[in-house]
Design a protein around this motif. Structure first.
Motif, PDB file in Angstrom:
ATOM      1  N   GLN B  10       0.837  -1.199   0.000  1.00 27.80           N
ATOM      2  CA  GLN B  10       0.000   0.000   0.000  1.00 27.80           C
ATOM      3  C   GLN B  10       0.879   1.258   0.000  1.00 27.80           C
ATOM      4  N   PRO B  11       0.388   2.339  -0.609  1.00 33.73           N
ATOM      5  CA  PRO B  11       1.163   3.588  -0.549  1.00 33.73           C
ATOM      6  C   PRO B  11       1.265   4.108   0.878  1.00 33.73           C
ATOM      7  N   GLU B  17       7.395   7.473   2.497  1.00 31.61           N
ATOM      8  CA  GLU B  17       6.940   6.679   1.370  1.00 31.61           C
ATOM      9  C   GLU B  17       7.232   5.214   1.654  1.00 31.61           C
ATOM     10  N   SER B  21       6.080   0.307  -2.722  1.00 36.48           N
ATOM     11  CA  SER B  21       4.747   0.579  -3.244  1.00 36.48           C
ATOM     12  C   SER B  21       4.838   1.165  -4.654  1.00 36.48           C
ATOM     13  N   ASP B  23       2.554   2.731  -6.303  1.00 37.26           N
ATOM     14  CA  ASP B  23       1.987   4.076  -6.329  1.00 37.26           C
ATOM     15  C   ASP B  23       2.994   5.113  -5.868  1.00 37.26           C
ATOM     16  N   ASP B  24       3.763   4.753  -4.827  1.00 33.25           N
ATOM     17  CA  ASP B  24       4.722   5.721  -4.318  1.00 33.25           C
ATOM     18  C   ASP B  24       5.887   5.914  -5.276  1.00 33.25           C
ATOM     19  N   LEU B  27       4.546   8.224  -7.733  1.00 30.24           N
ATOM     20  CA  LEU B  27       4.436   9.535  -7.085  1.00 30.24           C
ATOM     21  C   LEU B  27       5.772  10.260  -7.060  1.00 30.24           C
ATOM     22  N   HIS B 105      -8.505  13.600  -9.924  1.00 30.00           N
ATOM     23  CA  HIS B 105      -7.676  12.797 -10.816  1.00 30.00           C
ATOM     24  C   HIS B 105      -6.901  13.697 -11.768  1.00 30.00           C
ATOM     25  N   TYR B 110      -2.032  12.117  -7.658  1.00 26.49           N
ATOM     26  CA  TYR B 110      -1.592  11.783  -6.302  1.00 26.49           C
ATOM     27  C   TYR B 110      -1.733  13.016  -5.427  1.00 26.49           C
ATOM     28  N   CYS B 165      -5.842   8.686  -6.592  1.00 26.74           N
ATOM     29  CA  CYS B 165      -5.425   7.286  -6.543  1.00 26.74           C
ATOM     30  C   CYS B 165      -5.718   6.640  -5.196  1.00 26.74           C
ATOM     31  N   ALA B 169      -8.276   3.397  -4.340  1.00 30.48           N
ATOM     32  CA  ALA B 169      -7.982   2.186  -3.570  1.00 30.48           C
ATOM     33  C   ALA B 169      -9.054   1.972  -2.515  1.00 30.48           C
TER      34      ALA B 169
END
Lengths: 186, 211
Positions: B10-11, B17, B21, B23-24, B27, B105, B110, B165, B169
């Motif tokens: 998970q982020p 951070e 992840s 997403d991170d 990001l 978005h 992010y 984002c 989730a």
């Protein structure tokens, strides 16, 4: 937790059946059951009751709360009150579904009961969402979950816990001095 | 129950951070407007708009978050980071007025993650940024919860297209709760199905393994 796991837990609840066979007391790890005599009501767990019912060895006596008048009263009370009212059984939703699916011929007015329980469920879920929202918007730290059943908590658990987790992190941003917020240098 | 062949990390959302992840990682590639506070000799190739060999002091350019975070230091002023415009005063008023109307978005994607990362750069507006991030999340919570808990068996792309984002989730975890309950209620949970891992598994041919 999966909904079917909650259902599994609900199957441990006892229900009264009227067997049409005779059998001595049976000794199981979870407790002793029986003795079974034709025509004499006996308390058994739901899983056994459903199994016997499917083999047409018994008649299920619906629990006292599974009654149109009582459920209507409960539904009206649930709609009137702002808080959650006590439910007749901690597994009312699961028991209704199990008993009505497998033994609807033993339960008078099965369809009405199904609709009523669904109404109660919908009202309670709407309340649950409302209270989750006020929980978030007032930045509360704890909540009392009186009179909520496992199935109700289970439907919202994943979402609520993830949101609270995010919110906790966004809140901890506001105190930059805390050691957790400091980023380690590369 | 949804099974996945791996468990995504998970982020981290907050100031830290999560290294693993995805997403991170994405990001950390967001670009930030910066201003150099000293000259960078022989790094002129980084700035495509000028032909000089060095980057002189006071150049305005964009650098990815990971680089700005690494170069930024409070004592030795190497560069100063400007706030992206969604975190500035003007947009903060918009977010405080009604967070539901904003297309996060398009702004982000992010928004929360980058906003929390901006707090590393000791801007005087930090407390306001943190406050706005939290207020925005709280303001959008109700709508996100309702849409994720009610949209059963329908196209959700219209519902999620304006979500950040992080909110996406959350939306999908709300959907998983709803779907598991609905499939139980319809009696579909009692049917046994093959795991998706088994379905995806194909027998390996000896020719595929040997080069």
């Amino acid at each position: 937790m999966d909904a079917s796991e909650v259902e599994f837990l609900a199957e441990k609840e006892t229900v009264k059946i009227i067997p049409n066979f005779s059998l001595d007391k049976i000794y199981l790890i979870g407790g002793d059951l029986g003795p079974f005599n034709p025509g004499l009501p006996v308390d058994v767990p739901v899983w056994l009751a459903l199994n016997l019912k499917q083999r047409q060895k018994c008649r299920i006596v619906p629990p006292a709360w599974m009654d149109v008048d009582k459920l209507e009263e409960m539904r009206d009370l649930e709609r009137k009150e702002d808080t959650f009212t006590p439910v007749p059984s901690p597994y009312y939703m699961e028991l209704t579904k199990l008993l009505l699916n497998y033994a609807s011929d033993n339960i008078p007015k099965a369809d009405e009961i199904r609709t009523l329980v669904k109404d109660i469920w919908d009202t309670r879920i709407a309340k649950l969402r409302l209270s989750a929202d006020s929980f978030i918007s007032q930045l509360e730290a704890h909540a009392k979950l009186d009179n909520l059943t496992l199935m109700e908590i289970n439907t919202i658990r994943a979402f609520l816990l993830d949101s609270l987790n995010c919110m906790y992190k966004l809140r901890s941003n506001q105190q930059p001095g805390s050691s957790k917020g400091q980023f380690t240098d590369f | 129950m949804d099974t996945q062949s791996y468990l995504p990390v998970q982020p981290g959302v907050g100031m830290e951070e999560n290294f693993l992840s995805l997403d991170d990682i994405l990001l950390s590639h967001e670009r930030l407007p910066i201003r150099t506070e000293c000259s960078f000799p022989r790094l002129g190739f980084l700035d495509k708009s000028s032909d000089s060999q060095d980057i002189p002091e006071g150049t305005k350019m964009e650098l990815p978050l990971w680089l700005s975070k690494g170069l930024y230091e409070k004592k030795r002023r190497v560069l100063s980071v400007e706030l992206p415009k969604v975190y500035r005063e003007g947009w903060r008023t918009v977010f405080n007025a009604d967070p539901n109307v904003v297309d996060l978005h398009k702004m982000g994607p992010y928004y929360y993650g980058l906003g929390s990362q901006m707090l590393h750069f000791d801007s005087p507006e930090n407390p306001e940024i943190a406050q706005t991030l939290l207020q925005t999340f709280m303001g959008r919570f109700r709508r996100n919860m309702d849409s994720s808990q009610n949209a059963y068996n329908e196209d959700t792309s219209a519902l999620v297209e304006r979500l950040d984002c992080l909110e996406k989730a959350l939306f999908s975890s709300g959907q998983s709760g709803l779907n598991s309950f609905q499939s139980w209620e319809k009696g579909r949970a009692s049917q046994l199905t093959a795991s998706s891992l088994v379905l995806n598994y194909r027998k390996r041919k000896i020719n595929d393994i040997q080069p």
